[in-house]
Design a protein around this motif. Structure first.
Motif, PDB file in Angstrom:
ATOM      1  N   ARG A   1       4.034  -2.880 -13.058  1.00  0.00           N
ATOM      2  CA  ARG A   1       4.497  -1.841 -12.133  1.00  0.00           C
ATOM      3  C   ARG A   1       3.326  -1.005 -11.639  1.00  0.00           C
ATOM      4  O   ARG A   1       2.178  -1.235 -12.021  1.00  0.00           O
ATOM      5  CB  ARG A   1       5.546  -0.960 -12.815  1.00  0.00           C
ATOM      6  N   ARG A   2       3.615  -0.032 -10.805  1.00  0.00           N
ATOM      7  CA  ARG A   2       2.544   0.772 -10.199  1.00  0.00           C
ATOM      8  C   ARG A   2       1.757   1.563 -11.244  1.00  0.00           C
ATOM      9  O   ARG A   2       0.574   1.843 -11.059  1.00  0.00           O
ATOM     10  CB  ARG A   2       3.129   1.723  -9.151  1.00  0.00           C
ATOM     11  N   SER A   3       2.408   1.901 -12.341  1.00  0.00           N
ATOM     12  CA  SER A   3       1.739   2.679 -13.385  1.00  0.00           C
ATOM     13  C   SER A   3       0.962   1.813 -14.377  1.00  0.00           C
ATOM     14  O   SER A   3       0.335   2.346 -15.304  1.00  0.00           O
ATOM     15  CB  SER A   3       2.780   3.508 -14.144  1.00  0.00           C
TER      16      SER A   3
ATOM     17  N   THR B   1      -0.214  -1.966  -5.860  1.00  0.00           N
ATOM     18  CA  THR B   1      -1.037  -1.950  -4.651  1.00  0.00           C
ATOM     19  C   THR B   1      -1.682  -3.321  -4.464  1.00  0.00           C
ATOM     20  O   THR B   1      -1.879  -4.067  -5.435  1.00  0.00           O
ATOM     21  CB  THR B   1      -2.137  -0.892  -4.733  1.00  0.00           C
ATOM     22  N   PRO B   2      -2.032  -3.675  -3.235  1.00  0.00           N
ATOM     23  CA  PRO B   2      -2.752  -4.935  -3.020  1.00  0.00           C
ATOM     24  C   PRO B   2      -4.044  -5.006  -3.825  1.00  0.00           C
ATOM     25  O   PRO B   2      -4.404  -6.077  -4.337  1.00  0.00           O
ATOM     26  CB  PRO B   2      -3.022  -4.940  -1.513  1.00  0.00           C
ATOM     27  N   GLU B   3      -4.730  -3.883  -3.951  1.00  0.00           N
ATOM     28  CA  GLU B   3      -5.984  -3.857  -4.711  1.00  0.00           C
ATOM     29  C   GLU B   3      -5.744  -4.128  -6.191  1.00  0.00           C
ATOM     30  O   GLU B   3      -6.485  -4.886  -6.831  1.00  0.00           O
ATOM     31  CB  GLU B   3      -6.681  -2.498  -4.527  1.00  0.00           C
TER      32      GLU B   3
ATOM     33  N   THR C   1       0.826  -1.202   0.000  1.00  0.00           N
ATOM     34  CA  THR C   1       0.000   0.000   0.000  1.00  0.00           C
ATOM     35  C   THR C   1       0.859   1.251   0.000  1.00  0.00           C
ATOM     36  O   THR C   1       0.603   2.203  -0.727  1.00  0.00           O
ATOM     37  CB  THR C   1      -0.926   0.001   1.227  1.00  0.00           C
ATOM     38  N   ASP C   2       1.904   1.248   0.822  1.00  0.00           N
ATOM     39  CA  ASP C   2       2.752   2.429   0.977  1.00  0.00           C
ATOM     40  C   ASP C   2       4.225   2.035   0.922  1.00  0.00           C
ATOM     41  O   ASP C   2       4.916   2.050   1.937  1.00  0.00           O
ATOM     42  CB  ASP C   2       2.430   3.132   2.304  1.00  0.00           C
ATOM     43  N   PRO C   3       4.708   1.661  -0.251  1.00  0.00           N
ATOM     44  CA  PRO C   3       6.123   1.283  -0.366  1.00  0.00           C
ATOM     45  C   PRO C   3       7.023   2.495  -0.218  1.00  0.00           C
ATOM     46  O   PRO C   3       6.572   3.645  -0.345  1.00  0.00           O
ATOM     47  CB  PRO C   3       6.203   0.705  -1.781  1.00  0.00           C
TER      48      PRO C   3
ATOM     49  N   GLY D   1      11.898 -10.594  -2.880  1.00  0.00           N
ATOM     50  CA  GLY D   1      11.434 -11.178  -1.632  1.00  0.00           C
ATOM     51  C   GLY D   1      10.842 -10.178  -0.659  1.00  0.00           C
ATOM     52  O   GLY D   1      11.170 -10.186   0.537  1.00  0.00           O
ATOM     53  N   TYR D   2       9.933  -9.319  -1.132  1.00  0.00           N
ATOM     54  CA  TYR D   2       9.318  -8.323  -0.275  1.00  0.00           C
ATOM     55  C   TYR D   2       8.187  -8.930   0.560  1.00  0.00           C
ATOM     56  O   TYR D   2       7.473  -9.826   0.115  1.00  0.00           O
ATOM     57  CB  TYR D   2       8.802  -7.149  -1.120  1.00  0.00           C
ATOM     58  N   GLU D   3       8.020  -8.393   1.772  1.00  0.00           N
ATOM     59  CA  GLU D   3       7.096  -8.962   2.742  1.00  0.00           C
ATOM     60  C   GLU D   3       5.654  -8.978   2.249  1.00  0.00           C
ATOM     61  O   GLU D   3       4.872  -9.867   2.592  1.00  0.00           O
ATOM     62  CB  GLU D   3       7.213  -8.181   4.059  1.00  0.00           C
ATOM     63  N   GLY D   4       5.305  -8.019   1.407  1.00  0.00           N
ATOM     64  CA  GLY D   4       3.942  -7.951   0.903  1.00  0.00           C
ATOM     65  C   GLY D   4       3.543  -9.130   0.031  1.00  0.00           C
ATOM     66  O   GLY D   4       2.347  -9.374  -0.163  1.00  0.00           O
ATOM     67  N   VAL D   5       4.522  -9.870  -0.489  1.00  0.00           N
ATOM     68  CA  VAL D   5       4.178 -11.064  -1.271  1.00  0.00           C
ATOM     69  C   VAL D   5       3.469 -12.077  -0.368  1.00  0.00           C
ATOM     70  O   VAL D   5       2.526 -12.744  -0.790  1.00  0.00           O
ATOM     71  CB  VAL D   5       5.437 -11.681  -1.910  1.00  0.00           C
TER      72      VAL D   5
END
Length: 257
Positions: free
Chosen positions: A208-210, A19-21, A7-9, A65-69
């Motif tokens: 990506r985010r975009s 984003t998760p959404e 949500t807020d990287p 390996g980011y925690e959000g995965v």
């Protein structure tokens, strides 16, 4: 190819995060369109054995390996029954091998084990995430072997797949990946994976985010890939020339020339 799902990287990971959404919506699109995810090892096994691939196959991969995965992606994958592949840089994960190089909140090994138990293939992504085509032969082998040994020790299974940090490789790097026991490897290339690319240079497309909904749908349908990633490809080609020049200077320096 995904990286962080957050949500807020932080600033270091924002551009290559989703984003998760957005991730949940994108997985719903795959399900609605009838795409059939499989792991990287599963894809390679089909190609090697001649077994047919599922209809409309797709790879879902995560780098670093980011925690959000674990926090955000795993529940969505489980909801759809989707397998995926996570490529971990072992020196970035929280735990006994942490070198402090992780760019944001990283997974710990308990979370990696839960991902593996949930149908996520765990692959190698080097130990410290260097540009592998720029390091010495000794460093290259260390990065590949140490990563493999740590994953094997922590999970009790030898990783079969690898992804090149930054997507960078060379003939020397690909050969060493093969020699150190990885059966297949993924680059970036922002193109669709094809058998003709060989098992050590399979391409992926960046999410990506975009990446908007329309772009995502075009990409998974294989439409307008070249146009969508034209800017990325131009930058990649230009930087490849720079990296080759740097490597040539290093070789001359080492030889005393």
């Amino acid at each position: 190819m995904y990286h962080a799902v957050a949500t807020d990287p932080n600033d270091a990971t924002r551009a290559l995060s989703v984003t998760p959404e957005a991730f949940a919506e994108q997985m719903a699109v795959l399900a609605d369109r009838g795409l059939r995810p499989l792991t990287t090892a599963g894809l390679a096994a089909c190609w090697r054995s001649g077994r047919p691939l599922p209809e409309r196959p797709v790879l879902i991969t995560f780098d670093d390996g980011y925690e959000g995965v674990h926090r955000h992606a795993l529940p969505v994958l489980a909801k759809h029954g989707f397998p995926a592949t996570l490529f971990v840089s072992t020196g970035w994960l929280r735990g006994p091998y942490d070198t402090g190089g992780g760019l944001d909140t990283m997974l710990d090994w308990d979370q990696v084990r839960e991902l593996a138990a949930g149908g996520v293939e765990i692959g190698g992504h080097s130990h410290s995430h260097p540009q592998l085509d720029q390091v010495s032969d000794a460093t290259l082998r260390f990065e590949l072997i140490h990563c493999k040994e740590i994953i094997s020790d922590q999970l009790g299974a030898v990783p079969a797949s690898f992804a090149y940090p930054y997507g960078y490789s060379s003939r020397r790097v690909r050969q060493t990946v093969r020699e150190t026991g990885y059966a297949q490897a993924l680059a970036v290339g922002n193109g669709l994976a094809q058998r003709a690319q060989g098992p050590y240079a399979l391409r992926r497309v960046t999410v990506r985010r975009s990446t908007g909904a329309e772009e995502f749908e075009r990409v998974i349908e294989g439409r307008a890939i070249a146009r969508t990633f034209a800017g990325d490809r131009a930058l990649t080609k230009g930087y490849a020339v720079v990296r080759r020049a740097r490597q040539a200077r290093r070789l001359v320096s080492r030889s005393g020339g």
